[in-house]
Every structure is written in C-alpha cells, then in structure tokens.
Enzyme design. Sequence first.
Site, PDB file in Angstrom:
ATOM      1  N   ASP A  30       8.216  12.708  -2.270  1.00 51.20           N
ATOM      2  CA  ASP A  30       8.739  11.375  -2.581  1.00 51.20           C
ATOM      3  C   ASP A  30       9.756  11.470  -3.728  1.00 51.20           C
ATOM      4  O   ASP A  30       9.563  12.219  -4.685  1.00 51.20           O
ATOM      5  CB  ASP A  30       7.579  10.442  -2.979  1.00 51.20           C
ATOM      6  N   ASN A  86       1.165   1.730   3.204  1.00 51.05           N
ATOM      7  CA  ASN A  86       1.546   0.359   2.917  1.00 51.05           C
ATOM      8  C   ASN A  86       2.082  -0.261   4.205  1.00 51.05           C
ATOM      9  O   ASN A  86       2.821   0.380   4.950  1.00 51.05           O
ATOM     10  CB  ASN A  86       2.629   0.323   1.838  1.00 51.05           C
ATOM     11  N   GLN A  93       5.464  -2.492   1.761  1.00 49.68           N
ATOM     12  CA  GLN A  93       6.153  -1.437   2.520  1.00 49.68           C
ATOM     13  C   GLN A  93       7.654  -1.647   2.361  1.00 49.68           C
ATOM     14  O   GLN A  93       8.171  -2.715   2.702  1.00 49.68           O
ATOM     15  CB  GLN A  93       5.771  -1.501   4.002  1.00 49.68           C
ATOM     16  N   HIS A  99       4.708   5.801   7.271  1.00 44.32           N
ATOM     17  CA  HIS A  99       4.534   6.984   6.421  1.00 44.32           C
ATOM     18  C   HIS A  99       3.214   6.899   5.686  1.00 44.32           C
ATOM     19  O   HIS A  99       2.750   5.819   5.322  1.00 44.32           O
ATOM     20  CB  HIS A  99       5.696   7.137   5.442  1.00 44.32           C
ATOM     21  N   HIS A 101       1.419   8.104   2.331  1.00 46.65           N
ATOM     22  CA  HIS A 101       1.596   8.663   0.989  1.00 46.65           C
ATOM     23  C   HIS A 101       0.407   9.578   0.699  1.00 46.65           C
ATOM     24  O   HIS A 101      -0.746   9.113   0.697  1.00 46.65           O
ATOM     25  CB  HIS A 101       1.580   7.550  -0.066  1.00 46.65           C
TER      26      HIS A 101
END
Length: 116
Positions: A30, A86, A93, A99, A101
């Site tokens: 990230d 999210n 989001q 995705h 995390h």
Amino acid sequence: MSDCIFCKIAEKEIPGNIAYEDDKILAFHDLDPQGPVHVLIIPKKHIASLDDVAEEDQELLGYILTKVKDIAKDLGLVNGYRLVVNCGADGFQTVKHLHFHLIGGLKMGWPPFTNK
Ligand code: AMP
Ligand code: ZN
C-alpha cells in the site's frame, strides 16, 4: 477495466511494489501503509467491491483466502495479522476494485472503528 487503478497495476500499466503474483491474484504494498506491513491483495479480475461478487467468483475468493497465510508468512508476519475489506461509502472504500488489506507487524487493538 480501463479506468481502474488496481487493474492498471495488475496489467503493469502503472508501477506497483509487488509482494506476490500468480495468474489469478496480485499482492502489492500500500502507498500509505497503516502498519509496518500493509499489502493489498486483489483478484486480477475486476470486481468492484464485495457487493459485486457473483456466484461464479466463489472459487476465486476462496483461492485468495487460501493464499493469505502464505503471503503473510513471506512478509514475516509470524505473530498474526489483520485482513480487512472496506465496502462502499460507509465502509470507506476508496478504490472500486475489490481488495483485501493485509496489515501486520504491530500489536493491534479492538475495536478498530474510526471516522477520522
Ligand atoms: P480502500 O479505502 O479500502 O479502498 O483502500 C484503498 C487503498 O489503496 C488505500 O490504503 C490506499 O493507500 C491504497 N492505494 C491507492 N492507490 C494506490 C497505489 N497506486 N498503489 C498502492 N496502494 C494504493
Ligand atoms: Zn479493476
């Protein structure tokens, strides 16, 4: 999907700091890490969010979950980690490509919820 930033990373149109890749999924670090380790695990297939998962995606999503422990181990997360998805506006989001995390390398608390 042409205007999706995570599709572009998967297609190598824009750079990503890749931690793991195979034919179905990609994990990359990230840009704004929320812990010592913070990677995003994505299906290469464009799925906008958990709300957009279809029956036909069952195997792909199961595959992602079987890979999490291997990706975590490769990143040195021997003491646990957190996996977060999210979804939508209330879930905060911001990128509309599903995705996961994967965050670790620190001792976390619970509950995690914030609206900062
Ligand atoms: P979410 O708010 O759940 O949609 O999370 C999106 C995440 O993508 C955030 O943690 C961002 O820091 C991260 N992000 C956005 N653009 C990039 C990028 N080009 N490379 C890596 N991470 C990104
Ligand atoms: Zn996409």
